[in-house]
Write a protein that holds these residues in place. Sequence first.
Motif, PDB file in Angstrom:
ATOM      1  N   ALA A 123       0.801  -1.222   0.000  1.00 54.46           N
ATOM      2  CA  ALA A 123       0.000   0.000   0.000  1.00 54.46           C
ATOM      3  C   ALA A 123       0.838   1.279   0.000  1.00 54.46           C
ATOM      4  O   ALA A 123       0.323   2.330   0.315  1.00 54.46           O
ATOM      5  CB  ALA A 123      -0.929  -0.018   1.218  1.00 54.46           C
ATOM      6  N   ASN A 124       2.125   1.198  -0.322  1.00 55.53           N
ATOM      7  CA  ASN A 124       3.007   2.360  -0.308  1.00 55.53           C
ATOM      8  C   ASN A 124       3.022   3.062   1.045  1.00 55.53           C
ATOM      9  O   ASN A 124       3.116   4.284   1.102  1.00 55.53           O
ATOM     10  CB  ASN A 124       2.623   3.362  -1.402  1.00 55.53           C
ATOM     11  N   GLN A 125       2.873   2.307   2.108  1.00 55.69           N
ATOM     12  CA  GLN A 125       2.910   2.877   3.444  1.00 55.69           C
ATOM     13  C   GLN A 125       3.775   1.992   4.314  1.00 55.69           C
ATOM     14  O   GLN A 125       3.915   0.806   4.067  1.00 55.69           O
ATOM     15  CB  GLN A 125       1.511   2.977   4.033  1.00 55.69           C
ATOM     16  N   TYR A 126       4.331   2.590   5.325  1.00 53.65           N
ATOM     17  CA  TYR A 126       5.186   1.841   6.234  1.00 53.65           C
ATOM     18  C   TYR A 126       4.467   1.411   7.498  1.00 53.65           C
ATOM     19  O   TYR A 126       4.927   0.543   8.194  1.00 53.65           O
ATOM     20  CB  TYR A 126       6.410   2.686   6.610  1.00 53.65           C
ATOM     21  N   GLN A 127       3.341   2.051   7.781  1.00 53.75           N
ATOM     22  CA  GLN A 127       2.618   1.722   9.000  1.00 53.75           C
ATOM     23  C   GLN A 127       1.149   1.460   8.701  1.00 53.75           C
ATOM     24  O   GLN A 127       0.578   2.028   7.773  1.00 53.75           O
ATOM     25  CB  GLN A 127       2.701   2.879   9.993  1.00 53.75           C
ATOM     26  N   VAL A 128       0.566   0.613   9.550  1.00 50.00           N
ATOM     27  CA  VAL A 128      -0.874   0.383   9.459  1.00 50.00           C
ATOM     28  C   VAL A 128      -1.548   1.657   9.968  1.00 50.00           C
ATOM     29  O   VAL A 128      -1.257   2.104  11.074  1.00 50.00           O
ATOM     30  CB  VAL A 128      -1.302  -0.836  10.305  1.00 50.00           C
ATOM     31  N   PRO A 129      -2.431   2.258   9.182  1.00 50.50           N
ATOM     32  CA  PRO A 129      -3.063   3.518   9.606  1.00 50.50           C
ATOM     33  C   PRO A 129      -3.961   3.345  10.828  1.00 50.50           C
ATOM     34  O   PRO A 129      -4.467   2.256  11.097  1.00 50.50           O
ATOM     35  CB  PRO A 129      -3.914   3.924   8.394  1.00 50.50           C
ATOM     36  N   GLU A 130      -4.164   4.446  11.522  1.00 55.88           N
ATOM     37  CA  GLU A 130      -5.074   4.464  12.667  1.00 55.88           C
ATOM     38  C   GLU A 130      -6.463   4.027  12.211  1.00 55.88           C
ATOM     39  O   GLU A 130      -6.921   4.411  11.143  1.00 55.88           O
ATOM     40  CB  GLU A 130      -5.134   5.874  13.258  1.00 55.88           C
ATOM     41  N   GLY A 131      -7.126   3.203  13.008  1.00 53.06           N
ATOM     42  CA  GLY A 131      -8.466   2.730  12.678  1.00 53.06           C
ATOM     43  C   GLY A 131      -8.489   1.589  11.683  1.00 53.06           C
ATOM     44  O   GLY A 131      -9.547   1.172  11.242  1.00 53.06           O
ATOM     45  N   SER A 132      -7.309   1.072  11.325  1.00 45.76           N
ATOM     46  CA  SER A 132      -7.218  -0.003  10.335  1.00 45.76           C
ATOM     47  C   SER A 132      -6.460  -1.197  10.889  1.00 45.76           C
ATOM     48  O   SER A 132      -5.785  -1.102  11.917  1.00 45.76           O
ATOM     49  CB  SER A 132      -6.492   0.502   9.078  1.00 45.76           C
ATOM     50  N   LEU A 133      -6.571  -2.311  10.174  1.00 50.11           N
ATOM     51  CA  LEU A 133      -5.868  -3.543  10.538  1.00 50.11           C
ATOM     52  C   LEU A 133      -5.254  -4.156   9.287  1.00 50.11           C
ATOM     53  O   LEU A 133      -5.747  -3.963   8.186  1.00 50.11           O
ATOM     54  CB  LEU A 133      -6.845  -4.550  11.159  1.00 50.11           C
ATOM     55  N   PHE A 134      -4.197  -4.921   9.475  1.00 49.62           N
ATOM     56  CA  PHE A 134      -3.580  -5.700   8.405  1.00 49.62           C
ATOM     57  C   PHE A 134      -3.894  -7.153   8.714  1.00 49.62           C
ATOM     58  O   PHE A 134      -3.571  -7.647   9.793  1.00 49.62           O
ATOM     59  CB  PHE A 134      -2.066  -5.462   8.391  1.00 49.62           C
ATOM     60  N   VAL A 135      -4.564  -7.847   7.802  1.00 51.54           N
ATOM     61  CA  VAL A 135      -4.990  -9.226   8.034  1.00 51.54           C
ATOM     62  C   VAL A 135      -4.383 -10.151   6.988  1.00 51.54           C
ATOM     63  O   VAL A 135      -4.117  -9.738   5.861  1.00 51.54           O
ATOM     64  CB  VAL A 135      -6.531  -9.350   8.017  1.00 51.54           C
ATOM     65  N   MET A 136      -4.169 -11.404   7.391  1.00 53.28           N
ATOM     66  CA  MET A 136      -3.652 -12.416   6.472  1.00 53.28           C
ATOM     67  C   MET A 136      -4.330 -13.749   6.757  1.00 53.28           C
ATOM     68  O   MET A 136      -4.725 -14.027   7.895  1.00 53.28           O
ATOM     69  CB  MET A 136      -2.140 -12.586   6.636  1.00 53.28           C
ATOM     70  N   GLY A 137      -4.438 -14.566   5.727  1.00 50.78           N
ATOM     71  CA  GLY A 137      -4.907 -15.927   5.903  1.00 50.78           C
ATOM     72  C   GLY A 137      -3.750 -16.810   6.348  1.00 50.78           C
ATOM     73  O   GLY A 137      -2.582 -16.491   6.109  1.00 50.78           O
ATOM     74  N   ASP A 138      -4.054 -17.914   6.987  1.00 53.74           N
ATOM     75  CA  ASP A 138      -3.000 -18.832   7.451  1.00 53.74           C
ATOM     76  C   ASP A 138      -2.354 -19.592   6.304  1.00 53.74           C
ATOM     77  O   ASP A 138      -1.215 -20.021   6.415  1.00 53.74           O
ATOM     78  CB  ASP A 138      -3.566 -19.818   8.471  1.00 53.74           C
TER      79      ASP A 138
END
Length: 175
Positions: A123-138
Amino acid sequence: MKNKVLIKIITGVFVAIIVCFMIRTHILSPIIVYGASMSPTIHDNDRIIVDKLLYKMDDVERFEIIVFKADHTHNYIKRIIGLPGDYIEYRQNELYINGVQYAEPYLDKNVIKTRDFKLEDVANQYQVPEGSLFVMGDNREVSKDSRHFGFISKEDIVGNAKFIFWPDSLVDFFP
């Protein structure tokens, strides 16, 4: 006399239906998982219970399994990896959060062959923004997750997955 008994039975059934509807809509809801993105933790066609009411959206925890709105008609089930402010990186099949390596015992180490990435690849960002989450499947190899569609908003969370009730068992709780 027969009419009073019949009215009581009909009223009881009606009340039970309303109570079940309210519980399913606002408290606990069964869902069917489609796809292999959460294997080996959750498999295709597993049925799980999602906690909608008691789940506090502000109290999300890393590695918790959640269900969230992917679009107007579909929900996804994924694991929370990054919290607001986190920097996420995946190198040589190892997860790094804020530069610290994290063990992921829930993954099948024999299946993972995921390309290396840093959050800026997604996402061209270095940090997860406030109010957001980064999710992944196993099942990182096949999972469509934040690496593909970016961050998810906390407002899109439907609830957290409590346990599998079919086909595994009622005692198969998630960590």
